[in-house]
Design a protein around this motif. Sequence first.
Motif, PDB file in Angstrom:
ATOM      1  N   ILE A 144      12.024  33.059  61.944  1.00  0.00           N
ATOM      2  CA  ILE A 144      11.793  33.121  60.491  1.00  0.00           C
ATOM      3  C   ILE A 144      10.998  31.901  60.040  1.00  0.00           C
ATOM      4  N   VAL A 176      15.242  27.049  56.680  1.00  0.00           N
ATOM      5  CA  VAL A 176      15.728  28.435  56.835  1.00  0.00           C
ATOM      6  C   VAL A 176      17.249  28.434  56.862  1.00  0.00           C
ATOM      7  N   ILE A 206      13.777  35.867  53.182  1.00  0.00           N
ATOM      8  CA  ILE A 206      14.604  35.473  54.333  1.00  0.00           C
ATOM      9  C   ILE A 206      15.669  36.523  54.626  1.00  0.00           C
TER      10      ILE A 206
END
Length: 178
Positions: free
Chosen positions: A141, A152, A128
């Motif tokens: 993402i 996320v 990430i």
Amino acid sequence: MIGAVKFKYQNNFKTKGAKEEVAVLFLSLTPWVGLPVIDYFNFGQAVEATTTNTGFLLLLALQLKQHISLVKAEHQRLIDSEEQLLKWNEQLQEEVRKRTQELENLTREERLAQNCKLYSFTTREIEIVILVYKGYSHKQIAEMLFIAERTVAKHVQNIFEKAQVSNRLELSRKLDMV
């Protein structure tokens, strides 16, 4: 006097230096032992001065020889030390060159991933961080990693806490500079 020479050479009169020193001491004291004879036969003050000064000159010569030997030994020790320092300097320069080359060979992402390990990020958090570093949004993402956007966001929050930053720019700077 012999006792001092014994002590200096640790009762070892077999060395050249010990023999030389005993001989010079003996020869330098001998003229003074002969002074009563010179005075008895009245050879004169010039003979007395020459005889006694001979002893002084012998002692001076011994002292100079010993000093020169010490200076030569110290000079050689300094030369050896300088050579050792030059060798260490060459080794150090080679090590610096190798390390610099290793650092240059790391890509930006690899360097970023290595710096992430300093903060004990998990494997998922490192993934990430790399995507955040590239400028992707939470939504992008989430789609790329096949996880929820809230997941996320939670990972990003944990990353910020571990790195002690409050936004993406601070995170990028901190991880790129470490």
